[in-house]
Design an enzyme around this catalytic site. Structure first.
Site, mmCIF file in Angstrom:
data_model
loop_
_atom_site.group_PDB
_atom_site.id
_atom_site.type_symbol
_atom_site.label_atom_id
_atom_site.label_comp_id
_atom_site.label_asym_id
_atom_site.label_seq_id
_atom_site.Cartn_x
_atom_site.Cartn_y
_atom_site.Cartn_z
ATOM 1 C CB VAL A 15 -1.595 -8.886 -9.949
ATOM 2 C CG1 VAL A 15 -2.527 -8.257 -8.912
ATOM 3 C CG2 VAL A 15 -2.406 -9.422 -11.117
ATOM 4 C CB CYS A 129 -10.031 -10.119 -14.375
ATOM 5 S SG CYS A 129 -9.565 -11.678 -15.161
ATOM 6 C CE LYS A 209 -11.098 -19.318 -11.287
ATOM 7 N NZ LYS A 209 -9.741 -18.862 -11.693
ATOM 8 C CG HIS A 238 -9.790 -9.249 -19.491
ATOM 9 N ND1 HIS A 238 -8.536 -9.565 -19.936
ATOM 10 C CD2 HIS A 238 -9.998 -10.033 -18.391
ATOM 11 C CE1 HIS A 238 -8.005 -10.489 -19.153
ATOM 12 N NE2 HIS A 238 -8.882 -10.793 -18.209
#
Length: 335
Positions: A15, A129, A209, A238
């Site tokens: 990242v 994410c 989350k 993703h």
């Protein structure tokens, strides 16, 4: 736009390196850019877009004079560095989960709730994410018809586990007999329906989350979210399959038109695939379909680059908003 001093904390990770790339690509107006990491990474040279940067050890002195710190380290490390960041007066835009559910910390996807940036007290949290992916795809639907209940299945790339996760997939593709270290089961040629530890009800950390962060960002405590988060042997993008139930009857043509004109989204019919969006900042949406028996429900498919919009780009967008609107320094906040 004024120039500011920026630090990337955790600059040698997946990242952190992507944050560097995004800052340069978007021509963020930094006067000084410091790349910070642990002592073992100090002295490394990172090259990006023809420029070289030397990584420095993250210590108290390196935060002095910084206006923005982009955090790309895990929860324990960001808490370790936080007193020094606070002392410097810099705005921390944090990619860990350490502060996301703190009621005093804005949790921000700029296309959805950028106005929350104004109420920070020195920290702004980058969402998970999977949360960013699902809410980016659902935001036009929610604006038009109001989301009431969601069923979400995510198919998450190994980049979500950082550089070590990406390296583990590479090694196992070369030697399928290699025992897993990062993931609970082998990932090459496999899918793992667990991301993070399971609680007593069998719900994973990643699923919690998505549920909690989605409610906070949409300011919708009553939102029902059922989800299954799955790790797949994809490097960095993703995907998610979503069924949404709304408060009103859905007009599919109106929804598609709204998606076409929404910042950060691309409507791709019949469907996008993750490979097509590697390196992109767009969230792609397709396979929209309805059952005529249920006019308040819709099914869709979406995907994006986890390292970019799912992490680095979202953080840089927050920094851009804070700078452009004059919301940088915490002493200006009025919450």
């Amino acid at each position: 736009m004024q120039q500011v001093n920026v630090a990337i904390l955790g600059a040698t990770g997946a990242v952190g390196r992507t944050m560097l790339e995004v800052l340069l690509q978007r021509r963020f107006p930094f006067r000084q850019l410091r790349l910070l990491a642990s002592e073992k990474s100090a002295g490394q040279r990172l090259e990006c877009h023809g420029r070289q940067f030397v990584v420095k050890k993250a210590d108290r002195d390196q935060f002095e004079g910084m206006d923005i710190v982009l955090g790309a380290v895990d929860n324990s490390w960001i808490r370790h560095y936080l007193p020094w960041i606070r002392q410097s007066g810099a705005l921390l835009i944090d990619n860990s989960s350490a502060f996301r559910m703190d009621p005093h910390v804005p949790l921000v996807i700029p296309e959805i709730n950028a106005a929350q940036i104004a109420f920070h007290h020195g920290i702004i949290a980058n969402p998970n994410c999977a949360t960013i992916l699902a809410l980016m795809a659902l935001w036009p639907l929610h604006c038009l018809y109001g989301c009431r209940r969601l069923w979400v299945s995510t198919y998450q790339a190994v980049s979500g586990a950082g550089k070590r996760g990406m390296e583990e997939l590479t090694r196992q593709l070369q030697d399928p007999r290699m025992a897993p270290e990062v993931f609970p089961r082998p990932i090459a040629g496999n899918v793992i329906p667990q991301i993070g530890a399971l609680n007593e009800m069998g719900i994973s950390e990643e699923e919690q989350k998505l549920q909690r962060e989605g409610r906070k960002i949409l300011d919708l405590p009553s939102l029902q979210v059922s989800c299954t988060c799955v790790r797949v042997p994809v490097v960095r993008c993703h995907s998610a399959a979503i069924v949404a139930q709304t408060e009103k009857q859905i007009d599919l043509e109106a929804l598609m038109d709204r998606i076409r004109h929404s910042p950060g989204l691309r409507l791709q019919l019949p469907y996008p695939t993750p490979l097509e969006y590697s390196g992109s900042d767009l969230t792609a949406v397709g396979r929209l379909r309805m059952d005529p028996r249920f006019p308040d429900e819709i099914q869709l498919w979406c995907c994006f680059d986890q390292l970019r919009k799912g992490a680095a780009t979202n953080a840089v967008q927050i920094a851009e908003w804070a700078l452009e609107q004059g919301w940088l320094r915490k002493e200006r906040r009025t919450s």
